[in-house]
Design an enzyme around this catalytic site. Structure first.
Site, PDB file in Angstrom:
ATOM      1  N   LYS A   1      32.736  12.899 -17.918  1.00 11.99           N
ATOM      2  CA  LYS A   1      31.830  12.843 -16.756  1.00 11.99           C
ATOM      3  C   LYS A   1      30.483  12.256 -17.169  1.00 11.99           C
ATOM      4  O   LYS A   1      29.933  11.364 -16.496  1.00 11.99           O
ATOM      5  CB  LYS A   1      31.678  14.274 -16.203  1.00 11.99           C
ATOM      6  CG  LYS A   1      30.786  14.430 -15.008  1.00 11.99           C
ATOM      7  CD  LYS A   1      29.380  14.878 -15.347  1.00 11.99           C
ATOM      8  CE  LYS A   1      29.276  16.252 -15.976  1.00 11.99           C
ATOM      9  NZ  LYS A   1      27.906  16.666 -16.231  1.00 11.99           N
TER      10      LYS A   1
ATOM     11  N   SER B   1      23.680  18.096 -15.279  1.00 13.52           N
ATOM     12  CA  SER B   1      23.651  16.769 -15.911  1.00 13.52           C
ATOM     13  C   SER B   1      24.303  15.794 -14.951  1.00 13.52           C
ATOM     14  O   SER B   1      25.519  15.839 -14.758  1.00 13.52           O
ATOM     15  CB  SER B   1      24.449  16.769 -17.220  1.00 13.52           C
ATOM     16  OG  SER B   1      23.975  17.751 -18.090  1.00 13.52           O
TER      17      SER B   1
ATOM     18  N   LYS C   1      19.115  12.974 -21.064  1.00 11.58           N
ATOM     19  CA  LYS C   1      20.372  13.706 -21.273  1.00 11.58           C
ATOM     20  C   LYS C   1      21.523  12.741 -21.576  1.00 11.58           C
ATOM     21  O   LYS C   1      22.347  12.981 -22.461  1.00 11.58           O
ATOM     22  CB  LYS C   1      20.687  14.549 -20.036  1.00 11.58           C
ATOM     23  CG  LYS C   1      22.037  15.227 -20.047  1.00 11.58           C
ATOM     24  CD  LYS C   1      22.161  16.314 -21.105  1.00 11.58           C
ATOM     25  CE  LYS C   1      23.580  16.873 -21.145  1.00 11.58           C
ATOM     26  NZ  LYS C   1      23.762  17.921 -22.133  1.00 11.58           N
TER      27      LYS C   1
HETATM   28  P1  NAD Z   1      30.949  25.248 -14.803  1.00 10.89           P
HETATM   29  O1  NAD Z   1      32.057  24.447 -14.242  1.00 10.89           O
HETATM   30  O2  NAD Z   1      31.247  26.361 -15.736  1.00 10.89           O
HETATM   31  O3  NAD Z   1      30.053  25.887 -13.602  1.00 10.89           O
HETATM   32  C1  NAD Z   1      29.704  25.204 -12.442  1.00 10.89           C
HETATM   33  C2  NAD Z   1      29.545  26.218 -11.306  1.00 10.89           C
HETATM   34  O4  NAD Z   1      29.062  25.535 -10.136  1.00 10.89           O
HETATM   35  C3  NAD Z   1      30.874  26.871 -10.897  1.00 10.89           C
HETATM   36  O5  NAD Z   1      30.726  28.279 -10.943  1.00 10.89           O
HETATM   37  C4  NAD Z   1      31.128  26.345  -9.486  1.00 10.89           C
HETATM   38  O6  NAD Z   1      31.797  27.293  -8.645  1.00 10.89           O
HETATM   39  C5  NAD Z   1      29.713  26.098  -9.002  1.00 10.89           C
HETATM   40  N1  NAD Z   1      29.609  25.133  -7.907  1.00 10.89           N
HETATM   41  C6  NAD Z   1      30.085  23.864  -7.853  1.00 10.89           C
HETATM   42  N2  NAD Z   1      29.731  23.280  -6.699  1.00 10.89           N
HETATM   43  C7  NAD Z   1      28.989  24.191  -6.013  1.00 10.89           C
HETATM   44  C8  NAD Z   1      28.333  24.187  -4.765  1.00 10.89           C
HETATM   45  N3  NAD Z   1      28.326  23.083  -3.976  1.00 10.89           N
HETATM   46  N4  NAD Z   1      27.693  25.298  -4.367  1.00 10.89           N
HETATM   47  C9  NAD Z   1      27.672  26.386  -5.156  1.00 10.89           C
HETATM   48  N5  NAD Z   1      28.257  26.465  -6.354  1.00 10.89           N
HETATM   49  C10 NAD Z   1      28.922  25.368  -6.779  1.00 10.89           C
HETATM   50  O7  NAD Z   1      29.973  24.181 -15.468  1.00 10.89           O
HETATM   51  P2  NAD Z   1      28.890  24.429 -16.655  1.00 10.89           P
HETATM   52  O8  NAD Z   1      29.566  24.306 -17.977  1.00 10.89           O
HETATM   53  O9  NAD Z   1      28.085  25.653 -16.332  1.00 10.89           O
HETATM   54  O10 NAD Z   1      27.997  23.112 -16.498  1.00 10.89           O
HETATM   55  C11 NAD Z   1      27.012  22.965 -15.486  1.00 10.89           C
HETATM   56  C12 NAD Z   1      26.214  21.703 -15.804  1.00 10.89           C
HETATM   57  O11 NAD Z   1      25.595  21.851 -17.087  1.00 10.89           O
HETATM   58  C13 NAD Z   1      27.080  20.427 -15.885  1.00 10.89           C
HETATM   59  O12 NAD Z   1      26.374  19.354 -15.340  1.00 10.89           O
HETATM   60  C14 NAD Z   1      27.291  20.251 -17.381  1.00 10.89           C
HETATM   61  O13 NAD Z   1      27.526  18.895 -17.758  1.00 10.89           O
HETATM   62  C15 NAD Z   1      25.957  20.753 -17.926  1.00 10.89           C
HETATM   63  N6  NAD Z   1      26.002  21.235 -19.310  1.00 10.89           N
HETATM   64  C16 NAD Z   1      27.044  21.981 -19.768  1.00 10.89           C
HETATM   65  C17 NAD Z   1      27.071  22.406 -21.095  1.00 10.89           C
HETATM   66  C18 NAD Z   1      28.217  23.219 -21.638  1.00 10.89           C
HETATM   67  O14 NAD Z   1      28.328  23.347 -22.874  1.00 10.89           O
HETATM   68  N7  NAD Z   1      29.076  23.775 -20.807  1.00 10.89           N
HETATM   69  C19 NAD Z   1      26.015  22.059 -21.961  1.00 10.89           C
HETATM   70  C20 NAD Z   1      24.935  21.333 -21.468  1.00 10.89           C
HETATM   71  C21 NAD Z   1      24.934  20.921 -20.123  1.00 10.89           C
END
Ligand code: NAD
Length: 301
Positions: free
Chosen positions: A238, A95, A170
Site C-alpha cells: 500500500k 499513512s 513517511k
Molecule cells: P489496522 O488495520 O490494524 O487498523 C485500522 C482500523 O481502522 C481498523 O480497526 C478498522 O476497523 C478501522 N477503520 C477503517 N476504516 C474506518 C472508517 N471509515 N471508520 C472507522 N474506522 C475505520 O491498521 P494499523 O496497523 O493500525 O495501521 C493504521 C495506519 O498506520 C496505516 O495507514 C498504516 O500504514 C500505518 N502504520 C502502521 C504501522 C504498523 O506497524 N502496523 C506502523 C506505522 C504506520
C-alpha cells in the site's frame, strides 16, 4: 482537551490509550465494535459515528489504513465533516498518499476545518510505549498548538512543511526501509550461496558502514526464520503504491521502489502478504534456490 479518535486497530488502539492515560477525554469510533468496547473499558466514551465523534470534540484524530478510509471517515456519510464545527482540527495520522492529504484538506478548508497530516513510524511496540516518530505537515501554528498532545504518543514529533509533507516524509521512510531490507536479503542470500554462514557474515558487517537499524531489526528475523509481523507485506505494498503514484505525479523517477513493488507482488502471489516485510528474503531464496539461516552449506548436507 476533548479529543476524537477514529480507527482503533493495531496502531490506533494503543495510541488512543496513551492519550487517555495522560488524562484527556476521548470520544472514539471504529467499525469494529470490540475495539471500541476495549477503549471504553479503558476510560474513553463511545461515539456512534465519525459525525458523532466530531460533534463532541475540539480535535479529531484518524488512524485508518489508507486514503479511501480517511475519505470515508472524514468526508463520507456520517463522517467527521458532518459534525465538525468551524475551528475543529483534523489530525490524520494514517499513512496515505500526500496528494490525497491535500485534496481532503482543501475540502475541509471550505467548511472552516483545519488539517494536519501526521503519519507515524515505529510500529506496534512503539505505539504501545508512546515512542513513535511523528512527521507532520500543515500550518506551523497548528503544529505548535498540538505538539504537546502528539508527544504523548511519540518519542519525536518533527515539523516537515505544508499539508502533505508529513506523508512525503513517511513515503521516503518506506522507500528507504524496503530497499534496505532487499539489500540485506540479497547480501545474505549471496553469502549463503558462497558457502559462508550468513549469521557470521551479519556479525562481521553489522558494525561497519553496511550496518543499519534495518539490518539489526530484520537480519535476525531472517536468520531465525521468524516472519511474524511487525509490518505486513500488504501494508508495505500500500505504501509503495502511494509512493509510486506520488512520485510519478511530479516526474520523480523511483526505479528501486518500482523493483521493490514487483518483488512484493511476487511475495503476495506466493501467499506471504500477511507476513512481516523481512520475508522479502524469501523472494531471493526462491530465485537462488537456497535458504538464509544460520549454518554453512557444508553443515546442511
Ligand atoms: P489496522 O488495520 O490494524 O487498523 C485500522 C482500523 O481502522 C481498523 O480497526 C478498522 O476497523 C478501522 N477503520 C477503517 N476504516 C474506518 C472508517 N471509515 N471508520 C472507522 N474506522 C475505520 O491498521 P494499523 O496497523 O493500525 O495501521 C493504521 C495506519 O498506520 C496505516 O495507514 C498504516 O500504514 C500505518 N502504520 C502502521 C504501522 C504498523 O506497524 N502496523 C506502523 C506505522 C504506520
Amino acid at each position: 482537551m476533548k479529543i476524537g479518535f477514529i480507527g482503533l486497530g493495531i496502531m490506533g488502539s494503543p495510541m488512543a490509550k496513551n492519550l487517555v492515560n495522560a488524562g484527556h477525554e476521548l470520544v472514539v469510533y471504529d467499525h469494529n465494535k470490540e475495539a471500541v468496547a476495549d477503549l471504553v473499558s479503558w476510560g474513553a466514551v463511545q461515539g456512534e459515528s465519525g459525525k458523532d465523534v466530531a460533534l463532541q470534540s475540539e480535535v479529531v484524530i484518524t488512524m485508518v489504513p489508507n486514503s479511501p478510509h480517511v475519505r470515508a471517515a472524514v468526508l463520507g456519510e456520517n463522517g467527521v465533516s458532518e459534525g465538525a464545527k468551524p475551528g475543529t482540527v483534523l489530525i490524520d495520522m494514517s499513512s496515505i498518499d500526500p496528494t490525497e492529504s491535500k485534496v481532503i484538506g482543501a475540502e475541509l478548508e471550505k467548511l472552516g476545518i483545519d488539517m494536519l497530516d501526521a503519519p507515524v513510524s515505529g510500529g506496534e511496540p512503539k505505539a504501545i510505549d508512546g515512542t513513535l516518530s511523528v512527521m507532520v505537515g500543515g500550518k506551523k501554528e497548528l503544529f505548535d498548538k498540538f505538539y504537546d498532545m502528539l508527544m504523548l504518543m511519540a518519542g519525536s514529533v518533527v515539523y516537515v512543511g505544508e499539508l502533505g509533507s508529513g506523508n512525503v516524509a513517511k513515503l521516503a521512510n518506506q522507500i528507504v526501509v524496503a530497499v534496505n531490507i532487499a539489500a540485506v536479503s540479497e547480501a545474505l542470500t549471496f553469502a549463503k550461496k558462497a558457502g559462508t554462514d550468513p549469521e557470521l557474515v551479519y556479525q562481521a558487517i553489522r558494525g561497519g558502514l553496511a550496518g543499519s537499524t534495518v539490518m539489526d531489526a530484520k537480519a535476525p528475523m531472517m536468520l531465525g526464520r521468524n516472519f511474524n509481523p511487525g509490518f505486513r507485506i500488504e501494508l508495505h505494498i500500500k505504501d509503495l503504491n502511494n509512493a509510486l503514484n506520488a512520485a510519478h505525479a511530479i516526474s520523480s523517477p523511483v526505479p528501486l521502489t518500482g523493483q521493490l513493488m514487483e518483488i512484493m507482488q511476487g511475495l503476495k502471489a506466493d501467499g506471504f502478504e500477511k507476513e512481516d516485510h523481512s520475508s522479502i528474503v524469501k523472494y531471493y531464496e526462491k530465485i537462488a534456490n537456497t535458504m538464509v539461516k544460520s549454518g554453512t552449506v557444508m553443515e546442511e548436507k
